[in-house]
Design a protein around this motif. Sequence first.
Motif, PDB file in Angstrom:
ATOM      1  N   ALA A 142      13.328  42.794  22.910  1.00 39.69           N
ATOM      2  CA  ALA A 142      13.718  44.141  21.373  1.00 39.69           C
ATOM      3  C   ALA A 142      13.681  42.823  20.558  1.00 39.69           C
ATOM      4  O   ALA A 142      13.563  42.258  19.268  1.00 39.69           O
ATOM      5  N   PHE A 143      15.440  41.943  21.332  1.00 42.00           N
ATOM      6  CA  PHE A 143      16.022  40.999  20.297  1.00 42.00           C
ATOM      7  C   PHE A 143      15.240  39.517  20.723  1.00 42.00           C
ATOM      8  O   PHE A 143      15.342  39.075  19.256  1.00 42.00           O
ATOM      9  N   THR A 144      14.643  39.459  21.247  1.00 39.54           N
ATOM     10  CA  THR A 144      14.028  38.488  21.432  1.00 39.54           C
ATOM     11  C   THR A 144      12.644  38.551  20.515  1.00 39.54           C
ATOM     12  O   THR A 144      12.233  37.518  19.724  1.00 39.54           O
ATOM     13  N   ASP A 145      11.692  39.322  20.323  1.00 46.35           N
ATOM     14  CA  ASP A 145      11.115  39.937  19.231  1.00 46.35           C
ATOM     15  C   ASP A 145      11.238  39.140  17.856  1.00 46.35           C
ATOM     16  O   ASP A 145      11.093  38.814  17.643  1.00 46.35           O
ATOM     17  N   ALA A 146      12.795  39.736  17.840  1.00 47.26           N
ATOM     18  CA  ALA A 146      12.669  40.014  16.615  1.00 47.26           C
ATOM     19  C   ALA A 146      13.469  37.813  15.865  1.00 47.26           C
ATOM     20  O   ALA A 146      13.285  38.209  14.519  1.00 47.26           O
ATOM     21  N   ALA A 147      14.145  37.821  16.840  1.00 45.92           N
ATOM     22  CA  ALA A 147      13.975  36.253  16.370  1.00 45.92           C
ATOM     23  C   ALA A 147      12.410  35.465  16.386  1.00 45.92           C
ATOM     24  O   ALA A 147      13.307  34.616  15.294  1.00 45.92           O
ATOM     25  N   LEU A 148      12.455  35.874  17.324  1.00 44.34           N
ATOM     26  CA  LEU A 148      11.278  35.137  17.187  1.00 44.34           C
ATOM     27  C   LEU A 148      10.529  35.044  16.087  1.00 44.34           C
ATOM     28  O   LEU A 148       9.737  34.628  15.243  1.00 44.34           O
ATOM     29  N   ALA A 149      10.474  36.997  15.503  1.00 45.14           N
ATOM     30  CA  ALA A 149       9.908  36.515  14.634  1.00 45.14           C
ATOM     31  C   ALA A 149      10.206  36.740  13.202  1.00 45.14           C
ATOM     32  O   ALA A 149       9.163  36.120  12.057  1.00 45.14           O
ATOM     33  N   ASP A 150      11.682  36.589  12.823  1.00 46.12           N
ATOM     34  CA  ASP A 150      12.085  35.799  11.444  1.00 46.12           C
ATOM     35  C   ASP A 150      13.331  35.487  11.497  1.00 46.12           C
ATOM     36  O   ASP A 150      14.305  35.402  10.492  1.00 46.12           O
ATOM     37  N   GLY A 151      13.051  34.950  12.807  1.00 48.12           N
ATOM     38  CA  GLY A 151      14.636  33.765  13.077  1.00 48.12           C
ATOM     39  C   GLY A 151      14.198  32.501  13.622  1.00 48.12           C
ATOM     40  O   GLY A 151      13.073  32.032  13.604  1.00 48.12           O
ATOM     41  N   ARG A 152      15.522  32.320  14.804  1.00 43.10           N
ATOM     42  CA  ARG A 152      15.129  31.169  15.412  1.00 43.10           C
ATOM     43  C   ARG A 152      15.211  31.326  16.820  1.00 43.10           C
ATOM     44  O   ARG A 152      16.459  31.837  17.204  1.00 43.10           O
ATOM     45  N   ALA A 153      14.807  30.676  17.994  1.00 41.92           N
ATOM     46  CA  ALA A 153      15.592  30.713  18.802  1.00 41.92           C
ATOM     47  C   ALA A 153      15.315  29.682  19.887  1.00 41.92           C
ATOM     48  O   ALA A 153      14.331  28.989  19.787  1.00 41.92           O
ATOM     49  N   GLU A 154      16.188  28.578  20.152  1.00 39.80           N
ATOM     50  CA  GLU A 154      16.530  27.875  20.751  1.00 39.80           C
ATOM     51  C   GLU A 154      16.641  27.502  21.961  1.00 39.80           C
ATOM     52  O   GLU A 154      17.197  28.360  22.816  1.00 39.80           O
ATOM     53  N   LEU A 155      15.827  26.896  22.702  1.00 41.69           N
ATOM     54  CA  LEU A 155      15.820  26.885  24.090  1.00 41.69           C
ATOM     55  C   LEU A 155      16.265  25.178  25.022  1.00 41.69           C
ATOM     56  O   LEU A 155      15.827  24.470  24.473  1.00 41.69           O
ATOM     57  N   THR A 156      16.713  25.392  25.710  1.00 38.66           N
ATOM     58  CA  THR A 156      17.284  23.847  26.782  1.00 38.66           C
ATOM     59  C   THR A 156      16.171  23.147  27.453  1.00 38.66           C
ATOM     60  O   THR A 156      14.863  24.873  27.608  1.00 38.66           O
ATOM     61  N   GLU A 157      15.560  22.539  27.223  1.00 38.65           N
ATOM     62  CA  GLU A 157      14.173  22.511  27.745  1.00 38.65           C
ATOM     63  C   GLU A 157      13.976  22.702  29.104  1.00 38.65           C
ATOM     64  O   GLU A 157      12.669  22.798  29.578  1.00 38.65           O
ATOM     65  N   ASP A 158      15.090  22.653  29.717  1.00 35.83           N
ATOM     66  CA  ASP A 158      15.292  23.232  31.850  1.00 35.83           C
ATOM     67  C   ASP A 158      15.117  25.048  31.504  1.00 35.83           C
ATOM     68  O   ASP A 158      14.804  24.750  33.139  1.00 35.83           O
ATOM     69  N   GLY A 159      15.550  25.470  30.371  1.00 44.28           N
ATOM     70  CA  GLY A 159      15.042  26.848  30.251  1.00 44.28           C
ATOM     71  C   GLY A 159      16.394  27.689  31.023  1.00 44.28           C
ATOM     72  O   GLY A 159      16.035  28.277  31.192  1.00 44.28           O
ATOM     73  N   ALA A 160      17.568  27.090  30.999  1.00 38.06           N
ATOM     74  CA  ALA A 160      18.475  27.346  31.869  1.00 38.06           C
ATOM     75  C   ALA A 160      20.025  28.359  30.218  1.00 38.06           C
ATOM     76  O   ALA A 160      20.305  28.753  30.664  1.00 38.06           O
ATOM     77  N   ALA A 161      19.154  28.253  29.567  1.00 32.47           N
ATOM     78  CA  ALA A 161      20.032  29.016  28.103  1.00 32.47           C
ATOM     79  C   ALA A 161      19.534  28.238  26.596  1.00 32.47           C
ATOM     80  O   ALA A 161      18.255  27.623  26.112  1.00 32.47           O
ATOM     81  N   CYS A 162      19.613  29.447  26.009  1.00 31.48           N
ATOM     82  CA  CYS A 162      19.436  29.940  25.196  1.00 31.48           C
ATOM     83  C   CYS A 162      19.834  30.674  23.861  1.00 31.48           C
ATOM     84  O   CYS A 162      20.984  30.667  24.043  1.00 31.48           O
ATOM     85  N   ALA A 163      19.835  30.421  22.476  1.00 29.62           N
ATOM     86  CA  ALA A 163      20.873  30.924  21.457  1.00 29.62           C
ATOM     87  C   ALA A 163      19.533  32.233  20.112  1.00 29.62           C
ATOM     88  O   ALA A 163      18.692  31.072  20.462  1.00 29.62           O
ATOM     89  N   LEU A 164      19.601  33.098  20.217  1.00 29.15           N
ATOM     90  CA  LEU A 164      19.049  33.426  19.322  1.00 29.15           C
ATOM     91  C   LEU A 164      19.681  33.337  17.358  1.00 29.15           C
ATOM     92  O   LEU A 164      20.884  33.526  17.611  1.00 29.15           O
TER      93      LEU A 164
END
Length: 209
Positions: free
Chosen positions: A51-73
């Motif tokens: 639910a949090f991920t969907d909200a960030a993808l729709a209305d905000g920004r999800a930043e991801l390290t290229e290796d997929g080890a860390a993410c910020a919403l």
Amino acid sequence: MGGVAIRIAGEDDRDLVVRLLDEAFQDDPVSRWVFPGQEYRRRTHHRLMAAFTDAALADGRAELTEDGAACALWLPVPAGEDGPAGADATRDEAAEDVPAQVREAVDPDNERVETVARLTEGIHPRGRAHEYLWMIGVLPHRQGEGLGTLLVTSVLDRCDREGKAAYLEASSARSRGLYERLGFRCTGPALDLPGGPRMWPMWREPQTL
């Protein structure tokens, strides 16, 4: 942390981000309070992360390290609004009951899903535009490498360039200390979840470059 690339996550990254956040927050004090019991948490917790991920993808920004080890919403909060529920109200003037909707979608019989949403909404600063760090997660076996700090500072640098404030709720004393080193300060009394852990609302003014 030179050489670690950060990119904006898109819809194709949704499942990766959900899995990452689910794993990263299994032992988080707030997650353990919302979903008590290890087996119950493993069965259910991922729905809230989705639910949090969907909200960030729709209305905000999800930043991801290229290796997929860390993410910020992150969610941008315009002046006069108060976080995720306020942001949703800009799309629907009926001001839907977002905490109740999240509970219904995630775990209808678990009132703590709704409770934590209402309580954090209640302490969210109003009035000034800011970037809201909703969640930041690092895979357990990659913690301690500075990936979380790298993700946060990439957005804080942009906030400083644009003269924009930032806000978050720290969910542990350890993370509170980290955020204080990045320039955040507690904005008021800590939030004690009923029979559960403490959360600290923290605000950061833009820094002079």
